[in-house]
Design a protein around this motif. Structure first.
Motif: not given
Length: 335
Positions: A281-284, A288-289, A292, A306, A308-309, A311
């Motif tokens: 998934t993407g950090e932004k 994302r939830y 997780e 995850i 980084p950066g 979307t």
């Protein structure tokens, strides 16, 4: 190399990768349309590992799933990107009906198809679900043990998102209002003899009134659009527009949420173990939830990446964000 007739793929096409139009049936009799990608230096006498790929929810094989399939074919896999039943070029007399059961079955049907190819090793078949099809592919892998390894990219739990709203923001009162709207819609569809299009995730205005529309995205982005709507609009109506994509040019049938309310996805994903799962998934990413939460419900072996950066839609088509080496290594190690 063979080429697709009337090629309408919206991503950068790699001329080195051979791709073929294919068709196959699921167990409900729907005929699924797919693109079969063959590895570099393909040798029909060899046995290759294979990966079946679909998503995002409301997309077509000419969009993100095709990019994933093409890129992983270049890394040595036989891949199949396919349209879900009732969408794209797949069959269905009623168009754009979303169904948790049928869409889960479609992944197993793709496994049927690829496993019948003489150049595929049936003991080395994996699957990827992108966005909303991530929740479907995990559900498929829960029961279909022929899927030896499974991965998701910016996965979305469609049942949870429809019923509870993004970030669990839908109230009990809003759920009751939506059930009444769906009941009224069924009467309207029955009277008209055909289903109307609508929003599969019903928003509400500041006065708690449901917002309805017969298309997902207008031709022009509203001035007050939120960041999530803007992100999806820029992908589906902008850089990756495709006329057969539900999200680009149409809408789901307005009563599609009924199936997801009654038959939630991912009920047994802990049963995928001991087969491995990769959750990317993407950090932004606003989703994302969900990734997780699914990761936490899985048993080992599992891995969460995850980016980084990134979307949500960055992981649809942005080559500088999609961790293709990670996907390739995961499947090379586990197929």
């Amino acid at each position: 190399m063979s080429k697709l007739a009337n090629d309408t793929r919206v991503f950068k096409i790699d001329p080195e990768i051979e791709v073929q139009n294919v068709r196959f049936k699921n167990r409900y009799g729907f005929i699924l349309a797919g693109h079969l990608y063959l590895p570099l230096n393909f040798d029909s006498t060899k046995k290759y590992p294979a990966i079946v790929i679909s998503g995002p929810f409301g997309a077509v094989k000419e969009q993100s799933s095709g990019l994933y399939a093409q890129t992983l074919a270049k890394k040595g896999f036989v891949t199949v990107a396919f349209d879900q039943s009732t969408t794209g070029e797949s069959s269905g007399s009623v168009r754009n009906v979303a169904s948790p059961d049928i869409f889960v079955e479609d992944f197993s049907a793709a496994v049927d198809f690829v496993g019948l190819q003489k150049f595929v090793d049936r003991e080395r078949i994996g699957a990827i679900g992108i966005c909303g099809l991530g929740s479907h592919v995990l559900t498929a892998a829960s029961i279909d043990v022929r899927i030896k390894a499974v991965a998701t990219s910016v996965m979305y739990d469609m049942s949870d998102s429809m019923w509870n709203g993004l970030n669990n923001t839908k109230t009990e009162e809003q759920c009751e209002i939506e059930k009444k709207v769906l009941a009224d819609q069924r009467w309207e569809d029955a009277e008209n003899g055909q289903p109307a299009g609508g929003l599969h995730e019903m928003p509400f205005d500041e006065n708690n009134n449901p917002i309805q529309s017969r298309i997902l995205f207008p031709e022009n982005l509203p001035e007050n659009a939120d960041s999530v709507t803007t992100e999806f609009f820029n992908y589906y109506r902008g850089r990756a527009f495709h006329p057969r994509s539900v999200n680009s040019a149409a809408a789901w049938t307005a009563t599609s949420p009924l199936g997801y309310y009654n038959f939630p996805l991912q009920q047994h994903i802990d049963k995928i173990s001991p087969r491995p799962v990769l959750i990317v998934t993407g950090e932004k990413a606003h989703s994302r939830y969900m990734a997780e939460e699914s990761y936490n419900r899985l048993k080992d072996p599992k891995e969460l990446v995850i980016v980084p950066g990134a979307t949500h839609t960055d992981l649809y088509d942005q080559m500088n964000f999609i961790p293709f080496d990670k996907f390739a290594n995961f499947f090379k190690e586990n197929l």
